[in-house]
Design a protein around this motif. Structure first.
Motif, PDB file in Angstrom:
ATOM      1  N   VAL A 120       0.778  -1.380   0.062  1.00 33.23           N
ATOM      2  CA  VAL A 120      -0.249   0.087   0.002  1.00 33.23           C
ATOM      3  C   VAL A 120       0.628   1.398  -0.094  1.00 33.23           C
ATOM      4  N   THR A 121       0.290   2.242  -0.845  1.00 36.23           N
ATOM      5  CA  THR A 121       1.155   3.642  -0.841  1.00 36.23           C
ATOM      6  C   THR A 121      -0.017   4.682  -0.588  1.00 36.23           C
ATOM      7  N   GLN A 122      -0.100   5.227   0.727  1.00 40.93           N
ATOM      8  CA  GLN A 122      -1.159   6.180   1.068  1.00 40.93           C
ATOM      9  C   GLN A 122      -0.486   7.578   0.610  1.00 40.93           C
ATOM     10  N   LEU A 123      -1.546   8.160  -0.240  1.00 43.83           N
ATOM     11  CA  LEU A 123      -1.270   9.599  -0.648  1.00 43.83           C
ATOM     12  C   LEU A 123      -1.504  10.623  -0.027  1.00 43.83           C
ATOM     13  N   LYS A 124      -0.626  11.457   0.683  1.00 42.66           N
ATOM     14  CA  LYS A 124      -0.885  12.086   1.588  1.00 42.66           C
ATOM     15  C   LYS A 124      -0.935  13.737   1.215  1.00 42.66           C
ATOM     16  N   HIS A 125      -0.867  14.036   0.217  1.00 39.57           N
ATOM     17  CA  HIS A 125      -0.795  15.323  -0.460  1.00 39.57           C
ATOM     18  C   HIS A 125      -2.106  16.094   0.068  1.00 39.57           C
ATOM     19  N   PRO A 126      -1.669  17.325   0.599  1.00 34.17           N
ATOM     20  CA  PRO A 126      -3.038  18.245   1.113  1.00 34.17           C
ATOM     21  C   PRO A 126      -4.290  18.178   0.429  1.00 34.17           C
ATOM     22  N   LEU A 127      -3.977  18.315  -0.938  1.00 34.17           N
ATOM     23  CA  LEU A 127      -5.224  18.534  -1.784  1.00 34.17           C
ATOM     24  C   LEU A 127      -6.140  17.133  -1.651  1.00 34.17           C
ATOM     25  N   LEU A 128      -5.405  15.936  -1.764  1.00 36.78           N
ATOM     26  CA  LEU A 128      -6.097  14.777  -1.704  1.00 36.78           C
ATOM     27  C   LEU A 128      -6.812  14.577  -0.367  1.00 36.78           C
ATOM     28  N   GLN A 129      -5.937  14.886   0.733  1.00 44.70           N
ATOM     29  CA  GLN A 129      -6.667  14.655   2.037  1.00 44.70           C
ATOM     30  C   GLN A 129      -7.798  15.709   2.190  1.00 44.70           C
ATOM     31  N   HIS A 130      -7.682  16.747   1.579  1.00 46.05           N
ATOM     32  CA  HIS A 130      -8.761  17.860   1.899  1.00 46.05           C
ATOM     33  C   HIS A 130      -9.966  17.235   1.387  1.00 46.05           C
ATOM     34  N   LYS A 131      -9.832  16.782  -0.145  1.00 48.28           N
ATOM     35  CA  LYS A 131     -11.001  16.249  -0.703  1.00 48.28           C
ATOM     36  C   LYS A 131     -11.656  15.079  -0.267  1.00 48.28           C
ATOM     37  N   LEU A 132     -10.663  14.304   0.461  1.00 48.69           N
ATOM     38  CA  LEU A 132     -11.329  13.174   1.460  1.00 48.69           C
ATOM     39  C   LEU A 132     -12.009  13.294   2.309  1.00 48.69           C
ATOM     40  N   THR A 133     -11.572  14.498   3.185  1.00 53.10           N
ATOM     41  CA  THR A 133     -12.285  14.856   4.272  1.00 53.10           C
ATOM     42  C   THR A 133     -13.862  15.317   3.823  1.00 53.10           C
ATOM     43  N   LEU A 134     -14.051  15.917   2.655  1.00 51.56           N
ATOM     44  CA  LEU A 134     -15.285  16.516   2.323  1.00 51.56           C
ATOM     45  C   LEU A 134     -15.911  15.210   1.734  1.00 51.56           C
ATOM     46  N   LEU A 135     -15.587  14.104   1.129  1.00 48.83           N
ATOM     47  CA  LEU A 135     -16.120  12.897   0.936  1.00 48.83           C
ATOM     48  C   LEU A 135     -16.411  12.179   2.055  1.00 48.83           C
ATOM     49  N   ARG A 136     -15.726  12.000   3.184  1.00 50.29           N
ATOM     50  CA  ARG A 136     -16.305  11.436   4.354  1.00 50.29           C
ATOM     51  C   ARG A 136     -17.350  12.077   4.951  1.00 50.29           C
ATOM     52  N   ASP A 137     -17.774  13.623   4.740  1.00 51.82           N
ATOM     53  CA  ASP A 137     -18.561  14.442   5.268  1.00 51.82           C
ATOM     54  C   ASP A 137     -20.083  13.810   4.981  1.00 51.82           C
ATOM     55  N   LYS A 138     -20.974  13.256   5.959  1.00 51.12           N
ATOM     56  CA  LYS A 138     -22.334  12.798   5.479  1.00 51.12           C
ATOM     57  C   LYS A 138     -23.192  13.911   4.657  1.00 51.12           C
ATOM     58  N   ASN A 139     -22.714  15.251   5.128  1.00 50.12           N
ATOM     59  CA  ASN A 139     -23.616  16.122   4.553  1.00 50.12           C
ATOM     60  C   ASN A 139     -23.257  16.535   3.011  1.00 50.12           C
ATOM     61  N   THR A 140     -22.120  16.019   2.584  1.00 53.02           N
ATOM     62  CA  THR A 140     -21.822  16.165   1.069  1.00 53.02           C
ATOM     63  C   THR A 140     -23.049  15.420   0.205  1.00 53.02           C
ATOM     64  N   ASN A 141     -23.359  16.043  -0.730  1.00 61.12           N
ATOM     65  CA  ASN A 141     -24.348  15.517  -1.452  1.00 61.12           C
ATOM     66  C   ASN A 141     -23.857  14.837  -2.691  1.00 61.12           C
TER      67      ASN A 141
END
Ligand code: PRP
Ligand code: URA
Length: 209
Positions: free
Chosen positions: A4-25
């Motif tokens: 496994v390679t985890q990609l920790k680039h801030p842009l990717l991590q930021h977008k993942l946080t938005l994906l995790r948010d249950k309020n994202t439609n």
């Protein structure tokens, strides 16, 4: 070495946080999955060999690099993997696309295959499997089994979130593949969902719940 390679680039991590948010439609979820896949393609192709070729700029002739002899097939696992395909095609427009249909039996969590259609020359291509969620790892194992049975050796997997349990299961049977992910979560809950994860990726992409 881990597969496994985890990609920790801030842009990717930021977008993942938005994906995790249950309020994202669903509309925003689809856009984010596409954007993340496009950005991930940059890392997934990092080891592609290049060769120097001559090119004429408006100013002068020069030697410049291009990707050498690598052809790619993108293979989404239906349904949720479909959300990643267009993002990769944005940066690799000549890639071919195969499809593997799998769903998880809700009780046994075992993958059930219902569809497979590949480009004819897939055994000569680097295959990028798109699977947003690696939970038990069963779906990825089944997809890799299917592709290896067709003679494919060069396999990379693109996930949004993986779970440790699933990675261990995959590593035990397919130690030769590479998995790229943005999120790396610890647990599955009692119905086999990645925790904290981001919920059911297919349902969130297609608005089916
Ligand atoms: C989900 C997800 C993965 C699979 C991961 O598919 O999209 O394909 O589960 O779980 P695993 O690692 O335990 O195999 P689902 O059955 O919900 O189908 P869908 O994509 O059609 O919604
Ligand atoms: N499939 C999903 O979409 N999410 C999970 O957490 C597990 C399987």
């Amino acid at each position: 070495m881990s597969i496994v390679t985890q990609l920790k680039h801030p842009l990717l991590q930021h977008k993942l946080t938005l994906l995790r948010d249950k309020n994202t439609n669903s509309k925003d979820f689809r856009t984010l999955v596409k954007e993340v896949a496009m950005l991930m393609a940059y890392e997934v192709t990092r080891d592609f060999p290049t060769e120097m070729v001559e090119v004429e700029t408006p100013i002068a002739k020069t030697q410049s690099a291009r990707i050498a002899g690598k052809t790619v097939a993108i293979v989404p696992i239906l349904r949720a993997g479909l959300g990643m395909v267009d993002g990769i095609l944005e940066v690799m427009p000549t890639a071919k696309v195969g499809h593997i249909g799998l769903y998880r039996n809700e009780e046994t969590l075992q993958p059930v295959e219902y569809y497979a259609k590949m480009p004819k020359d897939i055994d000569k291509r680097t295959v990028i499997i798109c699977e947003p969620m690696c939970a038990t790892g069963g779906s990825i194992i089944a997809a890799v089994d299917l592709l290896k049975a067709r003679g494919i050796k060069d396999i990379k997997i693109m996930c949004l979130v993986v779970c440790e349990v699933g990675i261990k299961a995959i590593e035990a049977v397919h130690p030769d593949i590479q998995i790229f992910t943005v999120g790396y979560d610890k647990e599955l809950n009692d119905i086999g969902y990645i925790t904290p994860g981001l919920g059911d990726a297919g349902d969130r992409l297609f608005g089916t719940k």
